[in-house]
Motif scaffolding. Sequence first.
Motif, PDB file in Angstrom:
ATOM      1  N   ILE A 194       0.646  -1.183   0.033  1.00  0.00           N
ATOM      2  CA  ILE A 194       0.042   0.051  -0.136  1.00  0.00           C
ATOM      3  C   ILE A 194       0.973   1.091  -0.149  1.00  0.00           C
ATOM      4  CG2 ILE A 194      -2.079  -1.094   1.061  1.00  0.00           C
ATOM      5  CD1 ILE A 194      -1.039  -0.227   3.539  1.00  0.00           C
ATOM      6  N   PRO A 195       1.746   1.349  -0.857  1.00  0.00           N
ATOM      7  CA  PRO A 195       2.694   2.594  -0.874  1.00  0.00           C
ATOM      8  C   PRO A 195       1.765   3.908  -1.272  1.00  0.00           C
ATOM      9  CG  PRO A 195       3.054   1.283  -2.856  1.00  0.00           C
ATOM     10  CD  PRO A 195       1.996   0.554  -2.004  1.00  0.00           C
ATOM     11  N   GLY A 196       2.302   4.811  -0.060  1.00  0.00           N
ATOM     12  CA  GLY A 196       1.554   6.257  -0.458  1.00  0.00           C
ATOM     13  C   GLY A 196       0.320   6.338   0.226  1.00  0.00           C
ATOM     14  N   LEU A 197      -0.314   5.159   0.546  1.00  0.00           N
ATOM     15  CA  LEU A 197      -1.488   5.251   1.100  1.00  0.00           C
ATOM     16  C   LEU A 197      -1.617   5.565   2.506  1.00  0.00           C
ATOM     17  CD1 LEU A 197      -3.351   2.342  -0.539  1.00  0.00           C
ATOM     18  CD2 LEU A 197      -3.432   4.652  -1.323  1.00  0.00           C
ATOM     19  N   PRO A 198      -2.809   5.839   3.071  1.00  0.00           N
ATOM     20  CA  PRO A 198      -2.836   6.517   4.633  1.00  0.00           C
ATOM     21  C   PRO A 198      -2.867   5.105   5.454  1.00  0.00           C
ATOM     22  CG  PRO A 198      -4.701   7.346   3.385  1.00  0.00           C
ATOM     23  CD  PRO A 198      -4.116   6.695   2.635  1.00  0.00           C
ATOM     24  N   PHE A 199      -2.134   5.125   6.563  1.00  0.00           N
ATOM     25  CA  PHE A 199      -1.934   4.055   7.387  1.00  0.00           C
ATOM     26  C   PHE A 199      -2.282   4.440   8.967  1.00  0.00           C
ATOM     27  CE2 PHE A 199       0.185   0.944  10.100  1.00  0.00           C
ATOM     28  CZ  PHE A 199      -0.136  -0.096   9.656  1.00  0.00           C
ATOM     29  N   GLY A 200      -2.975   3.873   9.490  1.00  0.00           N
ATOM     30  CA  GLY A 200      -3.562   4.413  10.966  1.00  0.00           C
ATOM     31  C   GLY A 200      -2.942   3.549  12.103  1.00  0.00           C
ATOM     32  N   ASN A 201      -2.701   4.065  12.993  1.00  0.00           N
ATOM     33  CA  ASN A 201      -2.351   3.031  14.202  1.00  0.00           C
ATOM     34  C   ASN A 201      -2.425   3.951  15.829  1.00  0.00           C
ATOM     35  OD1 ASN A 201      -1.322   0.914  15.521  1.00  0.00           O
ATOM     36  ND2 ASN A 201       0.855   1.360  14.986  1.00  0.00           N
ATOM     37  N   CYS A 202      -2.880   3.025  16.396  1.00  0.00           N
ATOM     38  CA  CYS A 202      -3.255   3.790  17.990  1.00  0.00           C
ATOM     39  C   CYS A 202      -2.093   3.696  18.846  1.00  0.00           C
ATOM     40  CB  CYS A 202      -4.380   2.965  18.515  1.00  0.00           C
ATOM     41  SG  CYS A 202      -6.163   3.707  17.594  1.00  0.00           S
ATOM     42  N   LEU A 203      -1.592   4.633  19.312  1.00  0.00           N
ATOM     43  CA  LEU A 203      -0.257   4.794  20.169  1.00  0.00           C
ATOM     44  C   LEU A 203      -0.510   5.558  21.390  1.00  0.00           C
ATOM     45  CD1 LEU A 203       2.399   5.466  17.256  1.00  0.00           C
ATOM     46  CD2 LEU A 203       1.897   3.407  18.095  1.00  0.00           C
ATOM     47  N   PRO A 204       0.012   5.089  22.559  1.00  0.00           N
ATOM     48  CA  PRO A 204       0.147   5.762  23.786  1.00  0.00           C
ATOM     49  C   PRO A 204       0.843   7.053  23.533  1.00  0.00           C
ATOM     50  CG  PRO A 204       1.613   3.881  23.836  1.00  0.00           C
ATOM     51  CD  PRO A 204       0.832   3.621  22.548  1.00  0.00           C
ATOM     52  N   ILE A 205       0.459   7.980  24.237  1.00  0.00           N
ATOM     53  CA  ILE A 205       1.177   9.265  24.142  1.00  0.00           C
ATOM     54  C   ILE A 205       0.948  10.032  25.675  1.00  0.00           C
ATOM     55  CG2 ILE A 205       0.109   9.466  21.788  1.00  0.00           C
ATOM     56  CD1 ILE A 205      -1.522  11.946  23.222  1.00  0.00           C
ATOM     57  N   SER A 206       1.844  11.110  25.562  1.00  0.00           N
ATOM     58  CA  SER A 206       2.143  11.934  26.865  1.00  0.00           C
ATOM     59  C   SER A 206       2.587  13.153  26.289  1.00  0.00           C
ATOM     60  CB  SER A 206       2.724  11.142  27.838  1.00  0.00           C
ATOM     61  OG  SER A 206       2.948  12.205  28.812  1.00  0.00           O
ATOM     62  N   ASP A 207       1.917  14.295  26.869  1.00  0.00           N
ATOM     63  CA  ASP A 207       2.444  15.642  26.536  1.00  0.00           C
ATOM     64  C   ASP A 207       3.249  16.119  27.696  1.00  0.00           C
ATOM     65  OD1 ASP A 207       0.478  16.673  28.260  1.00  0.00           O
ATOM     66  OD2 ASP A 207       0.282  18.541  27.272  1.00  0.00           O
ATOM     67  N   GLY A 208       3.442  15.534  28.789  1.00  0.00           N
ATOM     68  CA  GLY A 208       3.984  15.594  30.067  1.00  0.00           C
ATOM     69  C   GLY A 208       3.641  15.186  31.179  1.00  0.00           C
ATOM     70  N   PRO A 209       4.419  14.901  32.233  1.00  0.00           N
ATOM     71  CA  PRO A 209       3.772  14.695  33.529  1.00  0.00           C
ATOM     72  C   PRO A 209       2.458  15.350  33.930  1.00  0.00           C
ATOM     73  CG  PRO A 209       5.977  14.943  33.814  1.00  0.00           C
ATOM     74  CD  PRO A 209       5.566  15.524  32.552  1.00  0.00           C
ATOM     75  N   LEU A 210       1.405  14.614  34.857  1.00  0.00           N
ATOM     76  CA  LEU A 210       0.363  15.154  35.055  1.00  0.00           C
ATOM     77  C   LEU A 210       0.484  16.676  35.568  1.00  0.00           C
ATOM     78  CD1 LEU A 210      -1.468  12.420  36.986  1.00  0.00           C
ATOM     79  CD2 LEU A 210      -2.034  13.091  34.394  1.00  0.00           C
ATOM     80  N   ASP A 211       1.422  17.278  36.203  1.00  0.00           N
ATOM     81  CA  ASP A 211       1.527  18.523  36.534  1.00  0.00           C
ATOM     82  C   ASP A 211       2.354  19.399  35.775  1.00  0.00           C
ATOM     83  OD1 ASP A 211       3.923  17.294  37.004  1.00  0.00           O
ATOM     84  OD2 ASP A 211       4.336  18.058  39.025  1.00  0.00           O
ATOM     85  N   ASN A 212       2.614  18.858  34.374  1.00  0.00           N
ATOM     86  CA  ASN A 212       3.564  19.748  33.595  1.00  0.00           C
ATOM     87  C   ASN A 212       3.033  19.450  31.861  1.00  0.00           C
ATOM     88  OD1 ASN A 212       5.287  21.192  32.317  1.00  0.00           O
ATOM     89  ND2 ASN A 212       7.068  19.954  33.145  1.00  0.00           N
ATOM     90  N   SER A 213       2.048  20.230  31.593  1.00  0.00           N
ATOM     91  CA  SER A 213       1.438  19.945  30.284  1.00  0.00           C
ATOM     92  C   SER A 213       2.571  20.853  29.344  1.00  0.00           C
ATOM     93  CB  SER A 213       0.111  20.527  30.259  1.00  0.00           C
ATOM     94  OG  SER A 213      -0.330  20.479  28.762  1.00  0.00           O
ATOM     95  N   THR A 214       2.867  20.369  28.381  1.00  0.00           N
ATOM     96  CA  THR A 214       3.707  21.097  27.282  1.00  0.00           C
ATOM     97  C   THR A 214       2.925  21.269  25.877  1.00  0.00           C
ATOM     98  OG1 THR A 214       4.592  18.882  26.440  1.00  0.00           O
ATOM     99  CG2 THR A 214       5.845  20.131  28.040  1.00  0.00           C
ATOM    100  N   GLY A 215       1.716  20.501  25.733  1.00  0.00           N
ATOM    101  CA  GLY A 215       1.217  20.505  24.493  1.00  0.00           C
ATOM    102  C   GLY A 215       1.883  19.659  23.373  1.00  0.00           C
ATOM    103  N   ILE A 216       3.117  19.292  23.512  1.00  0.00           N
ATOM    104  CA  ILE A 216       3.715  18.575  22.594  1.00  0.00           C
ATOM    105  C   ILE A 216       3.508  16.872  22.856  1.00  0.00           C
ATOM    106  CG2 ILE A 216       6.014  18.203  21.485  1.00  0.00           C
ATOM    107  CD1 ILE A 216       6.792  20.822  22.263  1.00  0.00           C
ATOM    108  N   PRO A 217       2.948  16.082  21.979  1.00  0.00           N
ATOM    109  CA  PRO A 217       2.733  14.786  22.109  1.00  0.00           C
ATOM    110  C   PRO A 217       4.437  13.968  22.095  1.00  0.00           C
ATOM    111  CG  PRO A 217       1.911  15.352  20.003  1.00  0.00           C
ATOM    112  CD  PRO A 217       2.382  16.642  20.798  1.00  0.00           C
ATOM    113  N   PHE A 218       4.437  13.173  23.037  1.00  0.00           N
ATOM    114  CA  PHE A 218       5.743  12.189  23.142  1.00  0.00           C
ATOM    115  C   PHE A 218       5.253  10.903  22.840  1.00  0.00           C
ATOM    116  CE2 PHE A 218       7.219  16.128  25.066  1.00  0.00           C
ATOM    117  CZ  PHE A 218       8.834  15.949  24.742  1.00  0.00           C
ATOM    118  N   PHE A 219       6.079  10.284  22.156  1.00  0.00           N
ATOM    119  CA  PHE A 219       5.779   8.569  21.958  1.00  0.00           C
ATOM    120  C   PHE A 219       7.015   7.668  22.396  1.00  0.00           C
ATOM    121  CE2 PHE A 219       3.826  11.637  18.951  1.00  0.00           C
ATOM    122  CZ  PHE A 219       2.602  11.037  18.726  1.00  0.00           C
TER     123      PHE A 219
END
Length: 281
Positions: free
Chosen positions: A139-164
């Motif tokens: 499927i070259p060039g086609l969309p591919f979806g995947n569910c991943l765990p994320i975090s934008d920081g510890p609970l007391d420190n939100s950055t808005g940037i998702p980390f993986f």
Amino acid sequence: MSVRRRPARPAGRLPWLLCCGALLSPAAGYVIVSSVSWAVTNEVDEELDSASTEDALPALLEDSGSIWQRSFPASAHKEDAHLPPAAAAAARARPPPAPPGMFSYRRQGGPRLRPATARFLAHAGAWGCLATVSAHEKIPGLPFGNCLPISDGPLDNSTGIPFFYVTPKDPAVADLMKNPMASLLLPESEGEFCRKNIVDPEDPRCARLTLTGQMIAVPPEEVEFAKQAMFSRHPVMRKWPRQYEWFFMKMRIEHIWLQKWYGGVSDISRDEYFRAVPRKA
């Protein structure tokens, strides 16, 4: 001697056709929703048209004499037929419980609150759906979806940037090595509002955030923060097998899209997004 047969009279079929038409004609005025039907009349259209604003809808839905109550009279259910007369009268006197979430709604926040809602979804979400451009040979060039765990920081420190925390063996990571552009969907469906009010994840009242940008490996000076961000929200990651060569990635956000209410998606600027403080949707 020849006998002439009398031709059949078409008039004999007319009463039968009229009878069928009378039986089937009411069906055109019914709408089926979740296997329940009710007649749609001009009265319904007029009442909805005259009360189509947010301020008027609650009054319409709570009015005991409105079209909604008249569509489902208590006599149609016969739920108290087995009760003694006194108990049946008491049951009929009690107001019927409202179905949870059937007509629940919340007012749309103004443009000033949308960046804060977007930051809330980015911080509260524990997982997201990452869409990449496939590099797989089938499927070259086609969309591919995947569910991943994320975090934008510890609970007391939100950055808005998702980390993986990912592995090269993941097909999504293989895609990113060829094309680092991706989109990340963060739904509110795992939050309190959608669950308590039984709102479908596709309902516009159940907010969802889409972040689009470039996926990059976390630089060495940020690895320690990435560990705190991911392991504090997903402690089991510490025990994941090391032979999978796990490493940290983050998204360099370029576009922010928020769907929070009816009427389309809001485009939020990066400056507004990063200046905002997370606020519950």
